[in-house]
Design a protein around this motif. Sequence first.
Motif, short mmCIF file in Angstrom:
data_model
loop_
_atom_site.label_atom_id
_atom_site.label_comp_id
_atom_site.label_asym_id
_atom_site.label_seq_id
_atom_site.Cartn_x
_atom_site.Cartn_y
_atom_site.Cartn_z
N ARG A 71 -5.49 9.87 33.70
CA ARG A 71 -5.01 8.78 32.82
C ARG A 71 -5.90 8.69 31.58
NH1 ARG A 71 -3.22 3.39 32.86
NH2 ARG A 71 -2.58 3.03 30.70
N PHE A 72 -7.20 8.84 31.76
CA PHE A 72 -8.13 8.79 30.62
C PHE A 72 -7.79 9.87 29.60
CE2 PHE A 72 -12.68 9.85 29.19
CZ PHE A 72 -12.62 8.98 28.12
N ALA A 73 -7.54 11.09 30.07
CA ALA A 73 -7.19 12.17 29.16
C ALA A 73 -5.90 11.85 28.42
CB ALA A 73 -7.06 13.48 29.93
N ASP A 74 -4.92 11.30 29.12
CA ASP A 74 -3.65 10.95 28.48
C ASP A 74 -3.85 9.87 27.41
OD1 ASP A 74 -2.29 12.73 30.06
OD2 ASP A 74 -1.61 11.23 31.52
N VAL A 75 -4.70 8.91 27.71
CA VAL A 75 -4.98 7.83 26.75
C VAL A 75 -5.63 8.41 25.48
CG1 VAL A 75 -6.41 5.79 26.33
CG2 VAL A 75 -5.14 6.02 28.47
N LEU A 76 -6.55 9.33 25.67
CA LEU A 76 -7.22 9.94 24.52
C LEU A 76 -6.24 10.68 23.63
CD1 LEU A 76 -10.43 11.32 26.30
CD2 LEU A 76 -10.32 9.39 24.70
N ARG A 130 -11.72 14.58 17.36
CA ARG A 130 -12.74 14.09 18.30
C ARG A 130 -12.11 13.65 19.61
NH1 ARG A 130 -13.93 9.06 19.34
NH2 ARG A 130 -12.96 8.28 17.41
N LEU A 131 -11.02 12.91 19.52
CA LEU A 131 -10.37 12.38 20.72
C LEU A 131 -9.73 13.51 21.54
CD1 LEU A 131 -8.78 9.28 19.00
CD2 LEU A 131 -10.40 9.17 20.90
N ILE A 132 -9.09 14.45 20.88
CA ILE A 132 -8.45 15.54 21.62
C ILE A 132 -9.51 16.45 22.24
CG2 ILE A 132 -6.94 17.55 21.42
CD1 ILE A 132 -5.41 16.02 19.25
N ALA A 133 -10.61 16.67 21.52
CA ALA A 133 -11.69 17.48 22.08
C ALA A 133 -12.26 16.83 23.33
CB ALA A 133 -12.79 17.68 21.04
N ARG A 134 -12.38 15.51 23.32
CA ARG A 134 -12.90 14.82 24.50
C ARG A 134 -11.90 14.91 25.65
NH1 ARG A 134 -16.44 9.30 24.38
NH2 ARG A 134 -17.04 9.32 26.57
N ALA A 135 -10.62 14.82 25.33
CA ALA A 135 -9.59 14.98 26.36
C ALA A 135 -9.64 16.38 26.96
CB ALA A 135 -8.21 14.71 25.76
N ALA A 136 -9.94 17.37 26.14
CA ALA A 136 -10.03 18.75 26.62
C ALA A 136 -11.17 18.90 27.62
CB ALA A 136 -10.22 19.70 25.45
N VAL A 137 -12.29 18.27 27.33
CA VAL A 137 -13.44 18.35 28.24
C VAL A 137 -13.12 17.70 29.58
CG1 VAL A 137 -15.82 17.59 28.61
CG2 VAL A 137 -15.14 18.49 26.38
N ARG A 158 -10.74 19.97 31.45
CA ARG A 158 -11.42 21.16 32.00
C ARG A 158 -12.36 20.80 33.14
NH1 ARG A 158 -15.76 23.24 28.04
NH2 ARG A 158 -16.76 21.41 28.97
N ASP A 159 -13.22 19.81 32.92
CA ASP A 159 -14.31 19.54 33.87
C ASP A 159 -13.90 18.63 35.03
OD1 ASP A 159 -15.80 21.05 32.14
OD2 ASP A 159 -16.90 19.37 31.26
N ARG A 160 -13.02 17.68 34.77
CA ARG A 160 -12.66 16.71 35.81
C ARG A 160 -11.35 17.05 36.50
NH1 ARG A 160 -17.19 13.99 37.16
NH2 ARG A 160 -18.27 13.19 35.32
N LEU A 161 -10.41 17.63 35.76
CA LEU A 161 -9.09 17.91 36.33
C LEU A 161 -8.94 19.38 36.71
CD1 LEU A 161 -6.88 15.80 33.88
CD2 LEU A 161 -7.90 15.10 36.07
N ASN A 162 -9.92 20.18 36.34
CA ASN A 162 -9.89 21.61 36.67
C ASN A 162 -8.57 22.24 36.22
OD1 ASN A 162 -10.94 24.02 37.67
ND2 ASN A 162 -10.05 23.71 39.70
N ASP A 163 -8.22 21.97 34.98
CA ASP A 163 -6.96 22.47 34.41
C ASP A 163 -7.28 23.24 33.12
OD1 ASP A 163 -4.46 22.96 33.42
OD2 ASP A 163 -3.77 20.87 33.47
N PRO A 164 -7.77 24.47 33.26
CA PRO A 164 -8.17 25.21 32.06
C PRO A 164 -7.02 25.51 31.11
CG PRO A 164 -8.21 26.64 34.00
CD PRO A 164 -8.02 25.24 34.50
#
Length: 208
Positions: A42-47, A62-69, A72-78
């Motif tokens: 949900r956090f990634a979607d909000v970003l 900035r926001l999309i880059a944070r969503a990417a992290v 990648r790191d929390r959702l394991n969706d490369p």
Amino acid sequence: LGLVDLAGAFEDVTALVALEPQREEHTDQLAELAQKLDRHARFADVLVAAAEGAASRSDQSRLIARAAVVTRDRLNDPGSAIDLLTRVLGLAQDDPERLLATARELEPLLNVAGMDGERCSVLEAIARLERDPAARREAFGQVARIAADLLHDAPRGVAAWRARLADDPADREALDGLAAVLEGAGRYAELIEVLERRAEIAERAQAK
């Protein structure tokens, strides 16, 4: 705070992020709540949604880059992280620092995914933007090897080795790589020039 209170706080801060996407303290606070509630998706979607409403390309990237992290790191969706970071590259064309940082994040994901053409393009961007001589040298070398060995694009490989030699004309690895690509492409006139240059460098080294 209990889970109910945290969930309510999450929704409140989500609204703040949407209203004021330029304020990083809102996204920082939402990140803390997402961690406590395990709401990383949900956090990634909000970003991403906030980025679409942001006025500046800087805030969008900035926001999309944070969503990417997070992806990648929390959702394991490369795969999704690659898509998001690729969007950042398009948004950050006027911001060399963010462009370089994003390219560095994206390159290893493309490597693991076997996306050789895309990886080669990203490495070219890294080589173009990189200020550290060793990192720039490594990036040009990877471009040359991927282009020649995996993409079978000899002109691109030659260009990368020549760019590296422009930084250091005595770079023996680049000379060897360039010679190999030229030989494979049947570009013998250029190959002779490279072999002569390599021999001259070797003679000077022996004379010292």
